[in-house]
Scaffold this active site. Structure first.
Site, PDB file in Angstrom:
ATOM      1  N   ARG A 180       0.921  -1.000  -0.035  1.00  0.00           N
ATOM      2  CA  ARG A 180       0.079   0.142   0.016  1.00  0.00           C
ATOM      3  C   ARG A 180       0.813   1.241   0.088  1.00  0.00           C
ATOM      4  NH1 ARG A 180      -4.319  -0.018   4.418  1.00  0.00           N
ATOM      5  NH2 ARG A 180      -5.543   1.932   3.133  1.00  0.00           N
ATOM      6  N   CYS A 235      -1.460   6.157   8.775  1.00  0.00           N
ATOM      7  CA  CYS A 235      -1.615   5.026   8.184  1.00  0.00           C
ATOM      8  C   CYS A 235      -2.859   5.406   7.136  1.00  0.00           C
ATOM      9  CB  CYS A 235      -2.258   3.763   9.335  1.00  0.00           C
ATOM     10  SG  CYS A 235      -3.575   4.523  10.417  1.00  0.00           S
TER      11      CYS A 235
END
Length: 275
Positions: A180, A235
């Site tokens: 990611r 995050c």
């Protein structure tokens, strides 16, 4: 900083009147599962706080997928859970680590110092064959007086001021898994990649089956970073960055902030660049 407690200590102190245990069980794949798991069994005396219903606010254009709830509403829930400044709070989840760490960070943000995370979570508790119950406690309401700690919160503007600046002294840490971070895949957010200048330190590398790795190992995870340097962790939505925040503090890093809106907030501003 002492941020983690083991199950042996909690068992010994479970029935102390100033101890409050908070079950933060949740599943990102099934928002009802956390409460269902709590209802099925939990640590005696524990009350349940839900990530989306209690630890997050209403999602809007900006703020990310799990923005802060209205502070007064969250404080009201703490008061109904019998938590005040003199209460020692022990947070746990099913052993994933992120949901308990999110609750721990939120209490730290409110200025509450007596809050710890149960190492190993409920999984570790059950593996020790420790007592569980289905009973939901009835608690005496208290008054919680917050003292907001702005030093551990990073806004989008704070991040924007340092993102991609080669001369910045601020360390930006992306806590998501590498794929990611690299933008190879993005299963949740509308855009892929990372905030310019961020380094990748996946949050789950600080844990082993729900147990936090030693302080020495945590320090080794962040080589070349001075413990006195300013660090901002993020995050996808401010949940899985919390274990990295906790690990950094446990390892002696002094100046750590959480970008609570995280990548999902960052990409909500069209002018923000992505690498």
């Amino acid at each position: 900083m002492n941020v983690i407690v083991d199950k042996e200590w909690l068992l010994k102190n479970l029935h102390q009147k100033n101890i409050r245990v908070v079950d933060c069980s949740f599943s990102l794949a099934n928002s009802e599962k956390g409460r269902q798991e709590y209802d099925k069994s939990h640590i005696p005396g524990a009350i349940h706080f839900d990530l989306e219903k209690d630890l997050s606010g209403e999602v809007s254009e900006h703020g990310g997928r799990h923005p802060l709830p209205k502070i007064n509403e969250f404080i009201n829930k703490l008061e109904h859970a019998g938590i005040d400044e003199n209460t020692t709070v022990i947070a746990y989840d099913q052993g994933e680590g992120a949901f308990a760490a999110r609750f721990w960070w939120m209490l730290k943000y409110l200025g509450h110092e007596k809050v710890l995370v149960l190492d190993g979570g409920f999984r570790g508790w059950k593996e020790g064959d420790y007592p569980v119950t289905t009973e939901v406690p009835v608690l005496k309401q208290t008054t919680f007086n917050p003292n907001i700690n702005h030093e551990i919160f990073a806004s989008m503007d704070d991040v924007s001021a340092v993102a991609g600046d080669p001369d910045s002294q601020v360390i930006l840490i992306d806590s998501r898994e590498e794929r990611r971070y690299l933008g190879v895949e993005e299963p949740i957010d509308k855009k892929a990649g990372h905030i310019p200048g961020a380094i990748n330190k996946p949050w789950f590398e600080g844990l082993n089956k729900g147990f936090y790795k030693s302080v020495e190992v945590q320090k080794e995870r962040f080589p070349g970073i001075d413990p006195k340097e300013q660090i901002i962790v993020y995050c996808g939505s401010g949940v899985t960055a919390a274990p990295n925040f906790l690990a950094l503090k446990a390892a002696g890093f002094e100046k750590v902030k959480l970008y609570l809106g995280s990548f999902s907030d960052w990409i909500s501003y069209q002018e923000n660049k992505i690498h």
